[in-house]
Every structure is written in C-alpha cells, then in structure tokens.
Write an enzyme that holds these catalytic residues in place. Structure first.
Site, PDB file in Angstrom:
ATOM      1  N   TYR A 133      -4.129  -5.757  -3.490  1.00  0.00           N
ATOM      2  CA  TYR A 133      -3.491  -5.636  -2.187  1.00  0.00           C
ATOM      3  C   TYR A 133      -3.839  -6.870  -1.360  1.00  0.00           C
ATOM      4  O   TYR A 133      -4.889  -7.491  -1.577  1.00  0.00           O
ATOM      5  CB  TYR A 133      -3.978  -4.377  -1.466  1.00  0.00           C
ATOM      6  CG  TYR A 133      -3.501  -3.083  -2.074  1.00  0.00           C
ATOM      7  CD1 TYR A 133      -2.143  -2.782  -2.148  1.00  0.00           C
ATOM      8  CD2 TYR A 133      -4.409  -2.147  -2.566  1.00  0.00           C
ATOM      9  CE1 TYR A 133      -1.705  -1.582  -2.698  1.00  0.00           C
ATOM     10  CE2 TYR A 133      -3.977  -0.945  -3.119  1.00  0.00           C
ATOM     11  CZ  TYR A 133      -2.619  -0.667  -3.179  1.00  0.00           C
ATOM     12  OH  TYR A 133      -2.182   0.512  -3.727  1.00  0.00           O
ATOM     13  N   ASP A 169       0.529  10.664  -4.946  1.00  0.00           N
ATOM     14  CA  ASP A 169      -0.573   9.899  -4.367  1.00  0.00           C
ATOM     15  C   ASP A 169      -1.278  10.687  -3.269  1.00  0.00           C
ATOM     16  O   ASP A 169      -0.654  11.454  -2.532  1.00  0.00           O
ATOM     17  CB  ASP A 169      -0.055   8.587  -3.773  1.00  0.00           C
ATOM     18  CG  ASP A 169       0.512   7.658  -4.822  1.00  0.00           C
ATOM     19  OD1 ASP A 169       0.023   7.688  -5.971  1.00  0.00           O
ATOM     20  OD2 ASP A 169       1.441   6.890  -4.504  1.00  0.00           O
ATOM     21  N   ASP A 201       7.938   8.138  -2.726  1.00  0.00           N
ATOM     22  CA  ASP A 201       6.545   7.963  -3.135  1.00  0.00           C
ATOM     23  C   ASP A 201       5.662   8.704  -2.128  1.00  0.00           C
ATOM     24  O   ASP A 201       5.144   8.115  -1.182  1.00  0.00           O
ATOM     25  CB  ASP A 201       6.221   6.466  -3.169  1.00  0.00           C
ATOM     26  CG  ASP A 201       4.854   6.159  -3.752  1.00  0.00           C
ATOM     27  OD1 ASP A 201       4.164   7.109  -4.177  1.00  0.00           O
ATOM     28  OD2 ASP A 201       4.472   4.974  -3.772  1.00  0.00           O
TER      29      ASP A 201
END
Length: 291
Positions: A133, A169, A201
């Site tokens: 990231y 997630d 997501d």
C-alpha cells in the site's frame, strides 16, 4: 526448515467439508469428529457442529517480503488446513472468527492465496513485483473464513455490482496490533459497500472481543460514539489508496455510509451461503482452490 508458531486462540472446530466435497474426504477426516450431515434452513450459517477444539498453528515457508513467502495453517497433527475453508466462521452468540492477513500500521499487501493448495497467506504480486500500500493501513485487516463474494451475483442494493471472487474483508478497529495468521474472535458492527473497478468488495467493520472497548460497541452508532471519526477514516482510506498509483478513487454504495450491524450480519450470511455452494460445486470454482 519451516518455522512454526502457535496461535494462542483456539477455534471451536474445523469445518467438515464431507457433505460438500466428498472427493476430498481424506483432507478432513482428522479435523472434525462426530460430524453428521445437517439440513440447514434458509438464511442459516454453514459450519461444523462437532464439539472439538484443536489449536491451530502457523508455519512460515520462505522469507518475508519475498515472492516465495507463505504462511500456512496446520492442525495438531501437523497437517495443513485452509484458513479460508477449514476455520469455522461462526462461534455462536454473534461471535465470528476473523483471520488476520495485514497487521495494523503495516503496508505489505498480504492476502490469502485463493488459487493455491491450502490457501496460505502470501504477499500479493503484480507484474512480478511484491505489492505494498502507498501508506500504512491503520487497522487490522483480513477475512471472514467460509465466506465468498460470488462474481456471478449482481447485488441490486449496491448498483448491481458483482462480487469480487474473494472472501469477505474485515477491518478490525481494536487498539492492539495483531500478527499475520492470528485468529481473533470478533463481533461485527457495520458494513461498507466498496465498489472497486465495478466489483463489490464488502468491508465489515468489527472489533475483537478482547479489546478494552469491546463491551461498549455493539452497532455502527456505538463506533461513532467510542471511536469518533473511525468509520469516515476507514471509508476514506479505502476510497483513496489507489490514487497515488494513478488510478481513480474507489466508490461506495449504500449512500456512501456504513450500514448497521444487522445489515453486516445479512452480508455475512449471504456470502457464507455463496461459499457453501462453491465448496459443494454448485457454482463453477474456476481457478479457486477448494482444499
């Protein structure tokens, strides 16, 4: 030689996949005792009903931050098991197992390798290079086992977006920095419907039961009260993290806000049902590993 680490948490049982995938019976014979075939009513979570408490360990192969690094999960007999398929989702009383992939305040993009045998945790790769990231993630991040976002299902409540073909997630907001492969008992508090390049997501916001503030938060409104600004920070982090790489910001459905706990539980139940169809091969698995 692979390094083995014990995980302090124990799980209630490892799922018997026998009713779903008889071809892989040898994989699960010593994981779950007194298992029987159970007819589940609609909107019930699929999991093992046996009374058995194995301690799960992790074994690392390769060196961290290399292409061949893997974190495998093993049972007491030393047999590899899948953190996606073999760790039970629910523990009862609204408590769920959460598998940590990325510890808070780190940037290596770790994830369960859904296309590899036993689905170990590895660092994501793009164009042959390890992915990071652009800045640290501020919460523990990982997945709910035994869930799957079906890429063939268009969610009419979230702009008709299709599932992203991954487990659901989880963003765990507790104060402690956890470890890769750690299994936490958490309670869901809310849900964010992220849309990433047209794919849905889900991000389930949760808190570990051993966090000092766990007893204070039971729904999304409690998060605002006891963790002020956290929901906005989570949304903005996931909205913007691709921008430094020249990609557009991600979008969010459901009015750009976090849905409440009941909605989060609905997401968990529906994606658990999708996973159950996947492992019993009612849905084409493609390159996904079901072992």
């Amino acid at each position: 030689m692979a390094a083995v680490k014990a995980i302090s948490q124990t799980t209630s049982c490892l799922l018997s996949k026998t009713p779903f995938a008889l071809k892989h019976k040898s994989h699960i014979t010593n994981l779950c005792f007194r298992t029987k075939r159970v007819a589940f009513p609609s909107k019930r979570l699929f999991s093992c009903r046996a009374i058995y408490n194995p301690q799960v360990q992790i074994t690392e192969e390769g060196q961290p931050e290399t292409l061949d690094y893997r974190v495998f999960f093993v049972n007491n007999s030393g047999k590899k098991v899948s953190p996606w398929h073999d760790i039970p989702l629910q523990l009862g009383d609204g408590v769920f197992n959460f598998v940590v992939e990325i510890p808070k305040e780190s940037s290596a993009k770790m994830e369960v390798a859904t296309d590899e045998l036993y689905t170990p945790i590895k660092q994501d790769i793009k164009k042959g290079k390890l992915r990071y990231y652009p800045y640290n993630i501020n919460w523990n991040y990982g997945l709910f086992p035994q869930t799957w976002e079906d890429p063939s299902f268009a969610n009419s409540e979230v702009e008709g977006a299709f599932g992203d073909n991954d487990p659901v997630d989880v963003v765990e907001i507790g104060e402690r920095r956890r470890k890769i492969g750690e299994i936490l008992r958490v309670k869901p508090l809310g849900a964010l419907a992220m849309i990433d390049e047209g794919e849905l997501d889900w991000k389930i916001v949760a808190i570990s039961l051993d966090d000092p503030k766990a007893a204070l938060v039971n729904d999304v409104d409690d998060v605002e009260k006891h963790f002020p600004g956290t929901l906005t920070a989570i949304r903005d982090w996931f909205r913007d993290y691709k921008i430094p790489d020249g990609k557009p910001a991600n979008k969010f459905g459901l009015g750009n806000k976090a849905a409440d706990k009941d909605y989060a539980l609905k997401v968990i139940t529906e994606t658990n049902e999708s996973w159950a169809k996947l492992v019993k091969r009612s849905i084409e698995a493609g390159e996904l590993s079901l072992v």
